[in-house]
Design a protein around this motif. Structure first.
Motif: not given
Ligand code: CO
Length: 161
Positions: A51, A91-92, A133-134, A137
């Motif tokens: 990210q 999510c950012l 979640h992470e 990614h």
């Molecule tokens: Co995210």
């Protein structure tokens, strides 16, 4: 301490699998510090290296409960999980978007710290959700890929009111 740009929806970086970290050096420590700053600045509860454009298996999580502080995960893997939870997830990298995502209610993660030492950490509820979640990614998977469905604008409005 520095803020990094957060990669947003539509960037192919978010679909790529990350490589393991092999060097636990100053460069990694700066990355971890910057990721924590960037996550806090954006009011997020987790952030993964892709990210911020770094294709390595690194993530930070801070759910701001239990006073655990920032949890740094290098080369994390889920080694056990159980139960199920179903809830809203954002999510950012996807500002303003929310999805309903099923996750295990409990996970145990094995990872390395910033010095390369292995540790295990357990998470339940929101912490379990954040770990899943992470780690997704790092495998090029985003929450939209695994959501049962995305929330409608009306539902998001109701959630925020
Ligand atoms: Co995210």
């Amino acid at each position: 301490m520095a803020l990094r740009n957060i990669v947003k929806d539509g960037d192919d970086i978010l679909k790529k699998k990350c490589r393991p970290v092999e060097r636990f050096d100053q460069k990694l420590w700066v990355l971890l510090d910057d990721m924590a700053d960037t996550m806090h600045h954006a009011n997020g509860v987790g952030l993964a290296a892709p990210q911020v454009g770094i294709m390595r298996r690194v993530a930070v999580v801070d759910i701001d409960v239990e006073q655990k502080g920032v949890i740094e995960l290098v080369n994390p893997q889920i080694i056990a999980y159980s139960g199920e939870q179903c809830g809203n997830e954002g999510c950012l990298s996807f500002p303003g978007q929310w999805g309903i995502v099923k996750r295990p209610n409990y996970v145990k993660v094995r990872a390395q710290n910033r010095h390369g030492e292995e540790f295990e950490i357990e998470g339940r509820e929101l912490l379990a959700r954040a770990f899943c979640h992470e780690i997704d990614h790092l495998n090029g998977v985003v929450f939209r890929d695994v959501a049962d469905r995305m929330l409608t604008p009306k539902e998001i409005e109701e959630m925020n009111s």
